[in-house]
Scaffold this motif. Sequence first.
Motif, mmCIF file in Angstrom:
data_model
loop_
_atom_site.group_PDB
_atom_site.id
_atom_site.type_symbol
_atom_site.label_atom_id
_atom_site.label_comp_id
_atom_site.label_asym_id
_atom_site.label_seq_id
_atom_site.Cartn_x
_atom_site.Cartn_y
_atom_site.Cartn_z
ATOM 1 N N ILE A 52 0.871 -1.265 0.035
ATOM 2 C CA ILE A 52 0.024 0.045 0.012
ATOM 3 C C ILE A 52 0.991 1.203 0.063
ATOM 4 C CG2 ILE A 52 -1.719 1.332 1.209
ATOM 5 C CD1 ILE A 52 -2.728 -1.535 2.287
ATOM 6 N N GLU A 53 1.854 1.081 0.765
ATOM 7 C CA GLU A 53 2.807 2.448 1.027
ATOM 8 C C GLU A 53 3.615 2.486 -0.518
ATOM 9 O OE1 GLU A 53 5.387 1.422 4.071
ATOM 10 O OE2 GLU A 53 4.002 1.960 5.710
ATOM 11 N N SER A 54 4.015 1.319 -1.143
ATOM 12 C CA SER A 54 4.391 1.500 -2.516
ATOM 13 C C SER A 54 3.519 2.052 -3.497
ATOM 14 C CB SER A 54 5.104 0.125 -2.846
ATOM 15 O OG SER A 54 6.142 -0.355 -2.061
ATOM 16 N N ILE A 55 2.270 1.517 -3.304
ATOM 17 C CA ILE A 55 1.325 2.251 -4.340
ATOM 18 C C ILE A 55 1.105 3.578 -4.177
ATOM 19 C CG2 ILE A 55 -1.179 2.015 -5.083
ATOM 20 C CD1 ILE A 55 -1.009 -0.978 -4.644
ATOM 21 N N ASP A 56 1.208 3.996 -3.001
ATOM 22 C CA ASP A 56 0.755 5.542 -2.659
ATOM 23 C C ASP A 56 1.994 6.385 -3.039
ATOM 24 O OD1 ASP A 56 -0.643 7.525 -1.438
ATOM 25 O OD2 ASP A 56 0.528 7.509 0.564
ATOM 26 N N PRO A 294 -8.448 -7.733 -12.925
ATOM 27 C CA PRO A 294 -7.506 -8.069 -11.751
ATOM 28 C C PRO A 294 -6.271 -7.350 -11.999
ATOM 29 C CG PRO A 294 -8.790 -10.056 -12.186
ATOM 30 C CD PRO A 294 -9.236 -9.126 -13.121
ATOM 31 N N GLY A 295 -5.581 -6.373 -11.114
ATOM 32 C CA GLY A 295 -4.577 -5.906 -11.106
ATOM 33 C C GLY A 295 -4.553 -4.241 -11.467
ATOM 34 N N LEU A 296 -5.755 -4.033 -12.115
ATOM 35 C CA LEU A 296 -5.673 -2.556 -12.333
ATOM 36 C C LEU A 296 -6.470 -1.800 -11.292
ATOM 37 C CD1 LEU A 296 -7.354 -2.691 -15.884
ATOM 38 C CD2 LEU A 296 -5.251 -2.808 -15.193
ATOM 39 N N LEU A 297 -5.861 -0.524 -11.088
ATOM 40 C CA LEU A 297 -6.250 0.353 -9.888
ATOM 41 C C LEU A 297 -7.249 1.419 -10.646
ATOM 42 C CD1 LEU A 297 -2.876 0.743 -8.119
ATOM 43 C CD2 LEU A 297 -4.834 -0.773 -7.509
ATOM 44 N N PRO A 298 -8.012 1.974 -9.704
ATOM 45 C CA PRO A 298 -8.632 1.775 -8.266
ATOM 46 C C PRO A 298 -9.107 0.232 -8.106
ATOM 47 C CG PRO A 298 -9.798 3.207 -8.997
ATOM 48 C CD PRO A 298 -9.072 3.066 -10.181
ATOM 49 N N THR A 325 -8.443 2.628 -3.407
ATOM 50 C CA THR A 325 -9.797 2.878 -3.940
ATOM 51 C C THR A 325 -9.877 4.449 -4.544
ATOM 52 O OG1 THR A 325 -11.039 3.636 -1.909
ATOM 53 C CG2 THR A 325 -11.019 0.991 -2.156
ATOM 54 N N GLY A 326 -8.830 5.073 -4.428
ATOM 55 C CA GLY A 326 -8.871 6.437 -5.017
ATOM 56 C C GLY A 326 -7.444 6.608 -5.571
ATOM 57 N N ASP A 327 -7.266 7.903 -5.756
ATOM 58 C CA ASP A 327 -5.843 8.346 -6.264
ATOM 59 C C ASP A 327 -4.948 8.350 -5.253
ATOM 60 O OD1 ASP A 327 -6.854 8.480 -8.779
ATOM 61 O OD2 ASP A 327 -7.496 10.565 -8.607
#
Length: 334
Positions: A52-56, A294-298, A325-327
């Motif tokens: 999560i920290e990496s995605i952020d 699967p794999g695509l954000l959000p 779930t957001g940016d």
Amino acid sequence: MSHPDDDTRQLLLVVDAPSLLHRNHHARAHTRALDRAGRPVWALHGMLRQIIESIDGFAPDAVIFGLDDRTASVRRDAYPDYKAGRAEKHPELVDQLERAGALLDALGLATLTPPGLEADDVNASGAAWAERHGWDCVIITSDRDAFAHISDHTKVLRLIDGGINGSPLLDPRRLHTMYGVAAENYLAYAALRGDASDNLPGVPGIGEKTAAALLDAAGSMQAVWADIDHDEGRTVAAALDDWSLEQGGRRLGARVVRHLTAHGARERYDFNVSMMRGHEDLDLGLAPDVPGTPGLLPLDIDRVSRVVGFLGVEATTALALRVLTGDPASASRR
């Protein structure tokens, strides 16, 4: 952290899930954290928190997790002593390794357990996929094998004890600074050196420093073997002597060529390359043009709330809901 290249290219994050789970098991076992069903969850929670920290930080467009096939190994079939000597995994780590795929799938993230292969192969295929599709790629792992995939558009976040924010993001320049090896030569360097953790001996007489010097002086192992085949290694020996003298050392060309032409040296090198090279042709199952795959954000807010909430850490659930779930916070900087 932010998007590693220009904002015209999309970003794929490739995560070596077993690598993160191992590190988090050893770092967090003292917490004895359990999920709402009373099962060990400290490694899973630590991995998820780091992702999560990496995605952020990176704001990727897609994320895929590589997992090891724990039931079969084509590398062990080829070499029964592959990874021999490693300590047996703790049962609580094994339990969390086996549950990782289901957790990530439940979140809506993409996972791949290639039959007979490893997360390392997903790393290789992720970098190749990104190259083919014109994307950037960041591989998150503590395994040095991933350095072979570093390029102008693929970087490796090499996890160390400082966690995500304290770990180096390696690009070709930084890799060369650390090891004295060009990114395109890292696989050859590793094959010469060997890998004790995988129980793969190197070419006798060729250690890390000599391997780096050889590749720097000769340019590639293809050039080295060609010179040995056609001119008994004279050009390689001369180039190495010039290199060592420029560095203030003594001549080493003749000695290195002698080691490379010794019985079994080339076979050892070729075998190590075959064992260390990642498979680049795996089907990752990514469909960037199909929203919600699967794999695509959000990700779906209800799924994130339910799945992460089951781990029982409110702060992580709140962070997951904001980031997944957001940016992500870094998205505005792209």
